[in-house]
Design an enzyme around this catalytic site. Structure first.
Site, mmCIF file in Angstrom:
data_model
loop_
_atom_site.group_PDB
_atom_site.id
_atom_site.type_symbol
_atom_site.label_atom_id
_atom_site.label_comp_id
_atom_site.label_asym_id
_atom_site.label_seq_id
_atom_site.Cartn_x
_atom_site.Cartn_y
_atom_site.Cartn_z
ATOM 1 N N LYS A 177 0.872 -1.191 0.000
ATOM 2 C CA LYS A 177 0.000 0.000 0.000
ATOM 3 C C LYS A 177 0.903 1.233 0.000
ATOM 4 O O LYS A 177 1.453 1.614 1.014
ATOM 5 C CB LYS A 177 -0.871 -0.027 1.266
ATOM 6 C CG LYS A 177 -2.205 0.667 1.160
ATOM 7 C CD LYS A 177 -2.176 2.136 0.830
ATOM 8 C CE LYS A 177 -1.962 3.050 2.011
ATOM 9 N NZ LYS A 177 -1.767 4.460 1.628
ATOM 10 N N GLU A 252 9.668 1.469 10.722
ATOM 11 C CA GLU A 252 10.737 2.448 10.444
ATOM 12 C C GLU A 252 10.067 3.807 10.576
ATOM 13 O O GLU A 252 9.300 4.206 9.712
ATOM 14 C CB GLU A 252 11.259 2.269 9.010
ATOM 15 C CG GLU A 252 11.838 0.925 8.724
ATOM 16 C CD GLU A 252 13.246 0.774 9.262
ATOM 17 O OE1 GLU A 252 13.870 1.769 9.646
ATOM 18 O OE2 GLU A 252 13.712 -0.377 9.321
ATOM 19 N N CYS A 286 13.918 10.595 6.622
ATOM 20 C CA CYS A 286 13.750 10.209 8.030
ATOM 21 C C CYS A 286 15.047 10.355 8.819
ATOM 22 O O CYS A 286 15.036 10.711 9.981
ATOM 23 C CB CYS A 286 13.235 8.785 8.107
ATOM 24 S SG CYS A 286 14.201 7.680 7.102
ATOM 25 N N GLU A 385 10.439 16.432 14.626
ATOM 26 C CA GLU A 385 10.779 16.288 13.223
ATOM 27 C C GLU A 385 10.032 17.334 12.387
ATOM 28 O O GLU A 385 8.815 17.452 12.488
ATOM 29 C CB GLU A 385 10.351 14.884 12.797
ATOM 30 C CG GLU A 385 10.846 14.483 11.464
ATOM 31 C CD GLU A 385 10.515 13.027 11.177
ATOM 32 O OE1 GLU A 385 9.387 12.604 11.458
ATOM 33 O OE2 GLU A 385 11.393 12.323 10.671
HETATM 34 P P1 NAD Z 1 2.311 8.662 7.407
HETATM 35 O O1 NAD Z 1 2.501 7.930 8.659
HETATM 36 O O2 NAD Z 1 1.312 9.737 7.359
HETATM 37 O O3 NAD Z 1 1.918 7.673 6.212
HETATM 38 C C1 NAD Z 1 2.682 6.544 5.879
HETATM 39 C C2 NAD Z 1 1.785 5.519 5.234
HETATM 40 O O4 NAD Z 1 0.822 5.074 6.181
HETATM 41 C C3 NAD Z 1 1.002 6.027 4.020
HETATM 42 O O5 NAD Z 1 0.969 5.005 3.047
HETATM 43 C C4 NAD Z 1 -0.392 6.241 4.594
HETATM 44 O O6 NAD Z 1 -1.413 6.133 3.648
HETATM 45 C C5 NAD Z 1 -0.474 5.128 5.604
HETATM 46 N N1 NAD Z 1 -1.454 5.334 6.672
HETATM 47 C C6 NAD Z 1 -1.928 6.512 7.166
HETATM 48 N N2 NAD Z 1 -2.821 6.283 8.156
HETATM 49 C C7 NAD Z 1 -2.897 4.942 8.299
HETATM 50 C C8 NAD Z 1 -3.629 4.088 9.185
HETATM 51 N N3 NAD Z 1 -4.462 4.563 10.105
HETATM 52 N N4 NAD Z 1 -3.444 2.749 9.084
HETATM 53 C C9 NAD Z 1 -2.589 2.232 8.161
HETATM 54 N N5 NAD Z 1 -1.894 2.997 7.300
HETATM 55 C C10 NAD Z 1 -2.035 4.334 7.364
HETATM 56 O O7 NAD Z 1 3.748 9.172 7.027
HETATM 57 P P2 NAD Z 1 4.161 10.023 5.754
HETATM 58 O O8 NAD Z 1 3.609 11.404 5.998
HETATM 59 O O9 NAD Z 1 3.804 9.314 4.510
HETATM 60 O O10 NAD Z 1 5.766 10.003 5.864
HETATM 61 C C11 NAD Z 1 6.476 10.892 6.652
HETATM 62 C C12 NAD Z 1 6.944 10.221 7.917
HETATM 63 O O11 NAD Z 1 7.571 8.966 7.646
HETATM 64 C C13 NAD Z 1 7.983 11.032 8.645
HETATM 65 O O12 NAD Z 1 7.678 11.085 9.999
HETATM 66 C C14 NAD Z 1 9.300 10.270 8.410
HETATM 67 O O13 NAD Z 1 10.260 10.408 9.378
HETATM 68 C C15 NAD Z 1 8.845 8.876 8.298
HETATM 69 N N6 NAD Z 1 9.772 8.095 7.462
HETATM 70 C C16 NAD Z 1 10.609 7.206 8.071
HETATM 71 C C17 NAD Z 1 11.506 6.468 7.340
HETATM 72 C C18 NAD Z 1 12.435 5.477 8.002
HETATM 73 O O14 NAD Z 1 13.167 4.778 7.319
HETATM 74 N N7 NAD Z 1 12.459 5.366 9.300
HETATM 75 C C19 NAD Z 1 11.545 6.617 5.954
HETATM 76 C C20 NAD Z 1 10.680 7.519 5.360
HETATM 77 C C21 NAD Z 1 9.788 8.255 6.132
#
Ligand code: NAD
Length: 493
Positions: A177, A252, A286, A385
């Protein structure tokens, strides 16, 4: 651009027929309507993956056979890398050379796990020495089952590859997804795996909104494992959903990574690595080294050079030749980052450079590279962040002070240290409470090395052999080899 979901090896319209807008962040124009999957589509995708795992050929193939398909996926990504990179730029905003680098990394990730799949055939089963001579025991590794991958928007195809490649190498089947902000290359991956000869149902791709598609996926009882990359709040929801039927979870999550620079550092190298640590991918990384700690005596000179160099970064559409900083991914992210800068100012931070929309770029989610100073240690911008091209810089007194400030965070994804003194770098590297530590650089990432965080930055490790282990179960097989009766209940006289 594709407008259907990839389920059981075929392209299908979402059950409810919905779609969502894909917006180019450089132009703010709608460039596509992507299919909005919902619980019904997730259910169909999980059933296809379940069938492919329980009865299909994929988990039963040798590692060598799976490696052949993984290598083909890698080759197709490489052959199509410029076209895929262009989609990534339109979707995410990043400069084209960064997107090309990502595509090469994604291809490299599939090739790397092809190698590990082959090694699985050759690795002898591990015998476990027992203190009981009548028994022998060995360990076998087996695919964990049906995995779900929920990924963010900052490296769309690369984040997909970090999960899909090891899962497929292990013999798992999967439902992917992608983020609703960047669905384009993930959908393209469906066409790539089909062309590579992956059996139907092994990889299923459902685009859609978090609560409508991500949540039903994380709650689905047909899933054995969830691998998630994204924010801490969503990670917490996924972990809670997984707890209901004890699914295996790897997370992650975010970071607020420190970069400690000692006074004996070369100032030009320090400035270069600070910029690579925070302005690459518009700081939407991240592991971005978003807190820079500089030894007091170097602080004024370093700050001056950093402000001067950051002001020279060419900002524009990622498709324009020479662009080094593109737009942020979305209006929502842009507003969030601008609000964080305002909050920083209200809490005492000074803006040493940037902080505004660049002159002449009136459309698109563009922001100047931003350098903040003088913020209190407990302020929002120092502790939370921001996920944008915003770096916070602070002076420190001595090594102990630097380590204390660096580790004073609820996150522990990455950290970096710079000094000409190798012993000091080694000492500080070991003192950091973080899963990834760089010495005399910041951000270079290698498929062979483990990736993941301490504390609230996550659970588990991706990449390398650790990434493969994420998708493997461990089984002990213990044999009783004696001809003698066991003799507990039934006594032989
Ligand atoms: P997000 O948590 O908003 O979304 C990530 C994913 O989760 C998306 O596909 C979204 O549709 C899905 N999602 C949202 N609500 C959900 C729910 N209730 N249940 C299941 N899935 C759901 O994050 P984002 O805004 O896409 O990404 C930014 C964040 O991700 C930042 O905080 C960043 O640090 C982190 N990040 C971490 C890494 C790592 O390797 N640790 C890498 C990239 C991004």
């Amino acid at each position: 651009m594709r407008d259907k979901l990839f389920i059981d090896g075929t392209w299908v319209a979402p059950a409810k027929g919905g779609s969502f807008e894909v917006i180019d962040p450089a132009t703010e124009q709608v460039v596509h309507h992507a299919p909005a999957g919902t619980a019904e589509d997730i259910d169909a995708a999980v059933k296809a993956a379940r069938q492919a795992f329980d009865h299909g050929p994929w988990p039963r193939m040798t590692g060598k056979e799976r490696a052949t398909v993984l290598r083909r996926i890698s080759e197709i990504i490489l052959a199509r890398k410029r076209e895929l990179a262009r989609l990534e730029v339109i979707d995410n905003g990043k400069p084209m050379p960064e997107a090309v680098w990502d595509m090469e990394d994604a291809a490299g990730c599939f090739a790397f796990y092809a190698g590990l799949a082959e090694e699985m055939d050759e690795t002898p089963e591990e015998a476990i020495p027992l203190g009981e001579p009548r028994f022998s025991s060995k360990v076998v590794r087996e695919p964990i089952g049906v995995a779900a991958a929920i990924i963010p928007w900052n490296y769309p195809l690369l984040m997909a590859s970090w999960k899909v490649a090891p899962a497929l190498a292990a013999g798992c089947t999967m439902v992917l997804k992608p983020s609703e902000l960047t669905p384009l290359t993930a959908l393209e991956l469906g066409a790539i795996v089909a062309e590579a000869g992956l059996p139907a149902g092994v990889l299923n791709i459902v685009t859609g909104l978090g609560p409508e598609a991500g949540q039903p996926l994380s709650e689905h009882s047909g899933i054995d494992k969830i691998a998630f990359t994204g924010s801490v709040p969503t990670g917490a929801k996924i972990m809670a959903a997984a707890a209901r039927d004890i699914k295996n979870v790897s997370l992650e999550l975010g970071g607020k990574s420190p970069f400690v620079i000692f006074a004996d550092s070369d100032i030009e190298k320090a400035v270069e690595w600070i910029m690579f640590g925070i302005f690459w991918n518009q700081g939407q990384v991240c592991s971005a080294t978003s807190r820079v700690l500089v030894e007091e005596s170097l602080y004024p000179a370093l700050l001056e050079r950093l402000v001067a160099e950051a002001a020279k970064i060419r900002i524009g559409s990622g498709l324009e030749e020479g662009t080094l900083l593109g737009p942020l991914v979305s209006k929502g992210q842009y507003d969030k980052v601008l609000a964080a800068i305002e909050r920083g100012k209200s809490e005492g931070a000074a803006v040493a450079g940037g902080g505004r929309r660049p002159a002449g770029l009136n459309t698109g989610y563009f922001l100047e590279p931003t350098i903040l100073t003088d913020m209190p240690e407990e302020s929002f911008v120092w502790t939370e962040e921001i996920f944008g091209p915003v770096v916070c810089v602070k002076p420190f007194k001595d090594e102990a002070d630097a380590i204390r400030m660096a580790n004073d965070s609820r996150f522990g994804l990455a950290a970096a240290v710079m000094s000409r003194d190798k012993a000091r770098c080694e000492r500080v590297a070991r003192a950091f409470r973080a899963g990834i530590v760089w010495i005399n650089c910041s951000q270079p990432t290698f498929t062979e090395a483990p990736w993941g965080g301490y504390k609230q930055s996550g659970i588990g490790r991706e990449l390398g052999r650790w990434g493969l282990s994420n998708y493997l179960e461990t089984k002990q097989i213990t044999s009783f080899n004696s001809e003698e009766p066991w003799g507990w209940y039934i006594k032989s006289d």
